[in-house]
Design a protein around this motif. Structure first.
Motif, PDB file in Angstrom:
ATOM      1  N   SER A  73       0.713  -1.133   0.067  1.00 21.27           N
ATOM      2  CA  SER A  73      -0.032   0.124  -0.201  1.00 21.27           C
ATOM      3  C   SER A  73       0.824   1.028  -0.019  1.00 21.27           C
ATOM      4  CB  SER A  73      -0.775   0.000   1.291  1.00 21.27           C
ATOM      5  OG  SER A  73      -1.728   1.003   1.268  1.00 21.27           O
ATOM      6  N   LEU A  74       1.897   1.218   0.925  1.00 21.68           N
ATOM      7  CA  LEU A  74       2.949   2.393   0.934  1.00 21.68           C
ATOM      8  C   LEU A  74       3.357   2.568  -0.438  1.00 21.68           C
ATOM      9  CD1 LEU A  74       4.459   4.560   2.249  1.00 21.68           C
ATOM     10  CD2 LEU A  74       6.163   2.787   2.931  1.00 21.68           C
ATOM     11  N   SER A  75       3.929   1.381  -1.260  1.00 21.10           N
ATOM     12  CA  SER A  75       4.476   1.592  -2.205  1.00 21.10           C
ATOM     13  C   SER A  75       3.370   2.200  -3.514  1.00 21.10           C
ATOM     14  CB  SER A  75       5.210   0.250  -2.660  1.00 21.10           C
ATOM     15  OG  SER A  75       4.136  -0.753  -3.014  1.00 21.10           O
ATOM     16  N   ARG A  76       2.424   1.769  -3.407  1.00 27.62           N
ATOM     17  CA  ARG A  76       1.383   2.195  -4.329  1.00 27.62           C
ATOM     18  C   ARG A  76       1.121   3.690  -4.230  1.00 27.62           C
ATOM     19  NH1 ARG A  76      -2.698  -3.065  -4.284  1.00 27.62           N
ATOM     20  NH2 ARG A  76      -1.714  -4.248  -5.852  1.00 27.62           N
ATOM     21  N   GLN A  77       0.788   4.193  -2.908  1.00 29.64           N
ATOM     22  CA  GLN A  77       0.896   5.455  -2.646  1.00 29.64           C
ATOM     23  C   GLN A  77       2.016   6.507  -3.123  1.00 29.64           C
ATOM     24  OE1 GLN A  77      -0.095   5.677   1.666  1.00 29.64           O
ATOM     25  NE2 GLN A  77      -1.786   4.698   1.198  1.00 29.64           N
ATOM     26  N   THR A  78       3.374   5.780  -2.731  1.00 29.37           N
ATOM     27  CA  THR A  78       4.444   6.539  -3.126  1.00 29.37           C
ATOM     28  C   THR A  78       4.617   6.799  -4.539  1.00 29.37           C
ATOM     29  OG1 THR A  78       5.444   5.898  -1.090  1.00 29.37           O
ATOM     30  CG2 THR A  78       6.873   6.536  -3.024  1.00 29.37           C
ATOM     31  N   LEU A  79       4.327   5.712  -5.596  1.00 26.27           N
ATOM     32  CA  LEU A  79       4.119   5.519  -6.710  1.00 26.27           C
ATOM     33  C   LEU A  79       2.963   6.691  -7.498  1.00 26.27           C
ATOM     34  CD1 LEU A  79       4.980   4.554  -9.637  1.00 26.27           C
ATOM     35  CD2 LEU A  79       3.214   2.690  -9.404  1.00 26.27           C
ATOM     36  N   GLN A  80       1.855   6.759  -6.753  1.00 27.14           N
ATOM     37  CA  GLN A  80       1.211   7.714  -7.356  1.00 27.14           C
ATOM     38  C   GLN A  80       1.529   9.286  -7.048  1.00 27.14           C
ATOM     39  OE1 GLN A  80      -2.617   7.445  -5.451  1.00 27.14           O
ATOM     40  NE2 GLN A  80      -3.589   9.232  -6.338  1.00 27.14           N
ATOM     41  N   THR A  81       2.375   9.466  -5.776  1.00 24.58           N
ATOM     42  CA  THR A  81       2.769  10.744  -5.637  1.00 24.58           C
ATOM     43  C   THR A  81       3.985  11.179  -6.387  1.00 24.58           C
ATOM     44  OG1 THR A  81       2.022  10.510  -3.358  1.00 24.58           O
ATOM     45  CG2 THR A  81       3.823  12.101  -3.856  1.00 24.58           C
ATOM     46  N   ARG A  82       4.847  10.198  -6.871  1.00 23.37           N
ATOM     47  CA  ARG A  82       5.908  10.422  -7.959  1.00 23.37           C
ATOM     48  C   ARG A  82       5.537  10.384  -8.970  1.00 23.37           C
ATOM     49  NH1 ARG A  82      10.647   6.458  -4.779  1.00 23.37           N
ATOM     50  NH2 ARG A  82      10.891   7.658  -2.960  1.00 23.37           N
ATOM     51  N   GLU A  83       4.588   9.750  -9.461  1.00 25.53           N
ATOM     52  CA  GLU A  83       4.086   9.947 -10.898  1.00 25.53           C
ATOM     53  C   GLU A  83       3.516  11.326 -11.185  1.00 25.53           C
ATOM     54  OE1 GLU A  83       1.518   6.663 -11.474  1.00 25.53           O
ATOM     55  OE2 GLU A  83       2.792   5.435 -12.593  1.00 25.53           O
ATOM     56  N   GLU A  84       2.650  11.845 -10.084  1.00 23.74           N
ATOM     57  CA  GLU A  84       2.301  13.150 -10.100  1.00 23.74           C
ATOM     58  C   GLU A  84       3.537  14.118 -10.345  1.00 23.74           C
ATOM     59  OE1 GLU A  84       0.049  13.440  -6.972  1.00 23.74           O
ATOM     60  OE2 GLU A  84      -1.678  12.325  -7.563  1.00 23.74           O
ATOM     61  N   GLY A  85       4.582  14.022  -9.415  1.00 23.88           N
ATOM     62  CA  GLY A  85       5.740  14.905  -9.518  1.00 23.88           C
ATOM     63  C   GLY A  85       6.418  14.713 -10.777  1.00 23.88           C
ATOM     64  N   LEU A  86       6.460  13.621 -11.186  1.00 20.41           N
ATOM     65  CA  LEU A  86       7.061  13.261 -12.540  1.00 20.41           C
ATOM     66  C   LEU A  86       6.428  14.070 -13.745  1.00 20.41           C
ATOM     67  CD1 LEU A  86       9.181  12.177 -14.617  1.00 20.41           C
ATOM     68  CD2 LEU A  86       7.755   9.884 -14.473  1.00 20.41           C
ATOM     69  N   SER A  87       5.080  14.027 -13.645  1.00 19.73           N
ATOM     70  CA  SER A  87       4.202  14.771 -14.703  1.00 19.73           C
ATOM     71  C   SER A  87       4.446  16.268 -14.525  1.00 19.73           C
ATOM     72  CB  SER A  87       2.754  14.286 -14.445  1.00 19.73           C
ATOM     73  OG  SER A  87       1.933  15.077 -15.343  1.00 19.73           O
ATOM     74  N   LEU A  88       4.362  16.690 -13.404  1.00 17.50           N
ATOM     75  CA  LEU A  88       4.744  18.169 -13.133  1.00 17.50           C
ATOM     76  C   LEU A  88       5.993  18.482 -13.661  1.00 17.50           C
ATOM     77  CD1 LEU A  88       3.788  20.884 -12.007  1.00 17.50           C
ATOM     78  CD2 LEU A  88       4.690  20.277  -9.748  1.00 17.50           C
ATOM     79  N   THR A  89       7.208  17.685 -13.114  1.00 20.31           N
ATOM     80  CA  THR A  89       8.541  18.070 -13.687  1.00 20.31           C
ATOM     81  C   THR A  89       8.496  18.079 -15.257  1.00 20.31           C
ATOM     82  OG1 THR A  89       9.365  17.239 -11.604  1.00 20.31           O
ATOM     83  CG2 THR A  89      10.876  17.749 -13.599  1.00 20.31           C
TER      84      THR A  89
END
Length: 471
Positions: free
Chosen positions: A194-210
């Motif tokens: 669950s933590l890795s999925r939440q982290t992946l979602q957050t990082r994908e959002e960060g990647l999209s913004l970057t």
């Protein structure tokens, strides 16, 4: 029949009078081959974990249901139970040799033989017919246990039964502990997934913004690459934990022995699933009460009894055989005529066997010494298991507190790094390192919590807890 009753009673009385002797060595429990105190400073309780049923220790209802299923369906426990039943039957067979066995037979014989014809004509014959009926009851080769051979074998079989019963308890404790540990491991991996999925979602959002910032020239190629690394690392972790969760489920199914209801499968790591205050008694009580140690001691007692049987083989043995019965040519009058009876005692005196009896006695002594070493080894193993669990317990709370502090500091670092990056004070490299540290700290806290719960299970099991007589 009166003669037979007298014969049987005489044989039984003789056995009681003459079988009091035993040549087995007197058994005495030796000194514990371990220290009389635990190597880690521990608060000693008047009560120990072996007095607690597993339901008093494992508090989560889902975990309790999982353990119940394991105790019902686990094949290793089923084999252990059947081993106990087999030993029980073998003991009953051996015990039957202590009393005379009475057998009875009823037979009928009909014969037809040629005889000269009654009319005296040459060449002609008649057939004479005769019938005979008999009923016999007897005791066959009942051994008077003068030197305790039969009684020693009976004690060996009894201790084998007790040993297997204690082994069954040890298997049950092992299954309870293994099931709890597997269930907790599954819960921790579900939490990590669950933590890795939440982290992946957050990082994908960060990647999209970057990526959008990079497209307009507001972010560098380095920042985009670093954000991509973070996202892909999280994606790799998601795949890894998905596989681990499936493996945990497979392992738990094997332990339980049946399919798991969906409502008992943990989706996150539970709070307060296990009693945190496991009582610890003194070594002399804890170690000797563990089922595996008791099984080893019963095995030692059985081998000790075998020495008595081997020694008795050097002395004469007396066997009694007797029978009483009736016979008649008319079945209706079978029991109306006179009875016949026989009584035939025999004595077997050992003279020469080329050293077979001496070798048998030496083998029995060696078997006893092997069992003694195994018994002492089981005590030492138990002492080490408890000591290892206590060593972890003495430090785990400090480790958990330290890891909690690490997580709090990592969270603060991420917040500050984000603020400094947004203000243009620091580069994205500082934020990148802070995010990695925070994610690692979250994983570390989950693993430390799992280690604490696993340690409680191990301590409870090592102290002999987990067997419930009601089961």
């Amino acid at each position: 029949m009166t003669s037979l009753v007298k014969l049987t009673l005489m044989g039984a009385a003789s056995a009681v009078v003459l079988s009091a002797c035993s040549l087995a060595p007197h058994y005495e429990r030796g000194v514990l081959p371990t220290s009389q105190a635990w190597p880690v400073a521990t608060e000693i309780s008047a009560q120990s974990a072996d007095s607690l049923g597993w339901r008093e220790v494992f508090l989560d209802p889902r975990l309790q249901k999982t353990i119940e299923l394991a105790l019902d369906y686990n094949r290793d426990l089923r084999v252990a139970v059947l081993n106990v039943e087999q030993a029980r039957a073998q003991y009953r067979i051996q015990r039957s040799a202590l009393v005379p066995n009475l057998d009875g037979t009823i037979s009928a014989t009909k014969t037809e033989a040629p005889v000269p014809a009654a009319n005296g004509v040459d060449g002609e014959i008649d057939f004479a017919k005769s019938e005979n009926f008999s009923a016999n009851f007897g005791v066959t080769a009942y051994e008077l246990d003068l030197f305790g051979r039969v009684r020693s074998l009976n004690q060996a079989a009894l201790n084998d039964f007790f040993s297997r019963e204690e082994n069954r308890k040890a298997v049950q404790i092992s299954i309870v502990a293994a099931t709890a540990q597997a269930w907790l491991g599954l819960a921790a991996d579900q939490e990590l997934l669950s933590l890795s999925r939440q982290t992946l979602q957050t990082r994908e959002e960060g990647l999209s913004l970057t990526q959008r910032r990079f497209d307009v020239g507001a972010a560098s190629q380095l920042e985009l690459s670093q954000q991509t690394i973070l996202a892909e690392q999280a994606r790799n972790d998601v795949a890894t934990y998905e596989a681990l969760v499936q493996q945990d489920l497979n392992a738990l199914r094997l332990l339980v022995g049946t399919e798991l209801p969906i409502n008992i499968i943990p989706r996150a790591f539970p709070e307060n699933a296990i009693l945190s205050a496991i009582p610890v008694g003194v070594p002399s009580e804890v170690l000797l009460n563990r089922p595996d140690v008791m099984a080893a001691e019963y095995n030692l007692k059985g081998r000790n009894a075998n020495i008595g049987a081997a020694r008795a083989a050097f002395f004469p043995s007396i066997s009694l055989t007797g029978s009483a019965g009736y016979s008649s040519t008319d079945f209706d009058q079978l029991f109306d005529g006179g009875s016949t009876w026989t009584f035939r005692p025999s004595i077997n005196i050992p003279i020469f066997d080329a050293g077979a009896r001496i070798a048998g006695a030496q083998s029995a002594v060696a078997g006893r010494d092997i069992a003694l070493a195994q018994y002492e080894r089981s005590i030492q193993t138990a002492f080490r298991e408890v000591s290892d669990a206590l060593a972890v317990r003495s430090t785990i709370d400090r480790r958990l507190a330290a890891q909690t502090s690490v997580l709090g500091a990592a969270q603060s670092t991420v917040d500050l790094s984000q603020a400094r990056f947004d203000a243009g004070i620091d580069s994205y490299l500082s934020l990148y390192d802070a995010q990695r540290t925070y994610y690692t700290a979250q994983q570390g806290l989950i693993n430390t919590r799992l280690l604490r719960e696993i340690n409680l299970v191990s301590l409870y099991s090592a102290l002999g807890g987990g067997f419930d007589a009601a089961e």
